[in-house]
Design an enzyme around this catalytic site. Structure first.
Site, PDB file in Angstrom:
ATOM      1  N   GLY A 140       0.797  -1.211   0.000  1.00  0.00           N
ATOM      2  CA  GLY A 140       0.000   0.000   0.000  1.00  0.00           C
ATOM      3  C   GLY A 140       0.832   1.264   0.000  1.00  0.00           C
ATOM      4  N   LEU A 156      -3.946  -5.909  -4.324  1.00  0.00           N
ATOM      5  CA  LEU A 156      -2.968  -4.830  -4.228  1.00  0.00           C
ATOM      6  C   LEU A 156      -1.635  -5.313  -3.667  1.00  0.00           C
ATOM      7  CD1 LEU A 156      -2.350  -1.795  -4.476  1.00  0.00           C
ATOM      8  CD2 LEU A 156      -3.226  -1.529  -2.138  1.00  0.00           C
ATOM      9  N   ASP A 157      -0.578  -5.111  -4.461  1.00  0.00           N
ATOM     10  CA  ASP A 157       0.800  -5.393  -4.058  1.00  0.00           C
ATOM     11  C   ASP A 157       1.001  -6.844  -3.624  1.00  0.00           C
ATOM     12  OD1 ASP A 157       1.535  -2.751  -4.559  1.00  0.00           O
ATOM     13  OD2 ASP A 157       1.094  -2.106  -2.528  1.00  0.00           O
ATOM     14  N   GLN A 158       0.251  -7.757  -4.205  1.00  0.00           N
ATOM     15  CA  GLN A 158       0.383  -9.174  -3.858  1.00  0.00           C
ATOM     16  C   GLN A 158       0.702 -10.044  -5.066  1.00  0.00           C
ATOM     17  OE1 GLN A 158      -2.638 -10.791  -1.136  1.00  0.00           O
ATOM     18  NE2 GLN A 158      -3.269  -8.705  -0.661  1.00  0.00           N
TER      19      GLN A 158
END
Length: 318
Positions: free
Chosen positions: A199, A225-227
């Site tokens: 994040g 998100l961001d994974q």
């Protein structure tokens, strides 16, 4: 036969029953052999990518494209077709906001790529002079607050026949409507050692958590998100009294470095996604060509003992 030698068909739209059957039936009726199908649904958005062999099909390219477009209209989905001959000269679209360091590094290295940076797209116009300096078209798709127009973005990606989307510090979240069209073909750089500190404000998160080591991660973008699957990472020490700005100054050169490495891996076809993580391809992936994590010379500084289970307590190796 690899995917670059096959025709790629992408279907995106609202989820509904019968979508897969309708598309695959049309292909079968035209003598087209399906080699691979990948499909998913997120937040009500359906995406299917089909790789097919079209060299012996019963219709022309123009007719297939028209038939699929008509089917898409009937099903209220977007259908895109790309034949192998249209995918030889791969096109890269770089998305930016205001920070220039990652874009600059990509532009400096673009002669090394087996692809062309065809367009730079921003949600602000701050980096338009840098694009102009390098002779690359620039398009601003953001409003006064930096909120990007996704329909305009998708139209530009289609106009420039984009193969790979690179988020060079693009400070907006892409919706499934975009991600699904380019799944496995969007690379982002994040200023932390994911999965830690996802994040916004990752450097501040690292500072406030008291991290001794921080870093950056280049990864494929997914709807989570961001994974997405991690491609390359870099690390640096966090000074005891280091400010957030000092962490940013240490991290930004590594952001540019890790992002460039990830783009090289993708464009050289040396990395693939398997079971949600990246692996070097056996056919061409040579880890010695790349720095995926720490520099190799640091391995010599890593302790190699003790290792659990090598000796039991009180025993010797006599």
């Amino acid at each position: 036969m690899n995917h670059r030698e096959l025709t790629e068909i992408t279907v995106v739209g609202d989820d509904d029953t019968g979508l897969v059957a309708n598309v695959t039936t049309l292909l079968f009726e035209r003598g087209i052999n399906i080699e691979d199908v990948d499909q998913a649904v997120r937040e009500g958005v359906f995406r299917m990518t089909v790789h097919v062999e079209t060299s012996d099909m019963d219709v022309s390219k123009h007719r297939l494209r028209r038939d699929l477009a008509d089917l898409g209209d009937d099903l209220d989905v977007d259908v895109r077709v790309r034949f192998p001959s249209e995918r030889d000269a791969r096109q890269v679209a770089v998305l930016v906001t205001k920070e220039s360091h990652c874009l600059q590094r990509l532009l400096d290295a673009r002669d090394e790529f087996d692809a062309e940076i065809g367009v730079i797209i921003g949600n602000h116009d701050d980096l338009e002079p840098l694009a102009t300096e390098h002779g690359i078209p620039f398009h601003d798709v953001g409003d006064d607050g930096g909120v990007h127009d996704e329909e305009k973005l998708l139209s530009l990606l289609d106009d420039y026949d984009t193969d790979l989307v690179v988020l060079a510090r693009f400070m907006r979240i892409l919706s499934p409507n975009v991600v699904f069209r380019y799944e496995g073909r969007i690379i982002n750089i994040h200023p932390s050692l994911l999965p830690a500190f996802p994040g916004a404000k990752a450097y501040r998160q690292a500072k406030e958590a008291g991290a001794r080591i921080a870093g950056v991660t280049a990864h494929y973008v997914t709807t989570d998100l961001d994974q997405g699957p991690i491609i390359s990472q870099r690390v640096f020490n966090v000074p005891d009294d280091g400010s957030v700005e000092e962490l940013r100054e240490r991290g930004q050169p590594l952001e540019a470095d890790a992002l460039l490495e990830a783009v090289r891996l993708h464009l050289n076809d040396d990395v693939e996604i398997r079971r949600g993580r990246t692996e070097l391809r056996e056919s061409g992936g040579d880890e010695s060509k790349y720095q995926l994590g720490m520099p190799p010379e640091l391995d010599a500084e890593m302790p190699d003992e003790p290792i659990d289970g090598t000796l039991a307590l009180g025993e010797s190796d006599d």
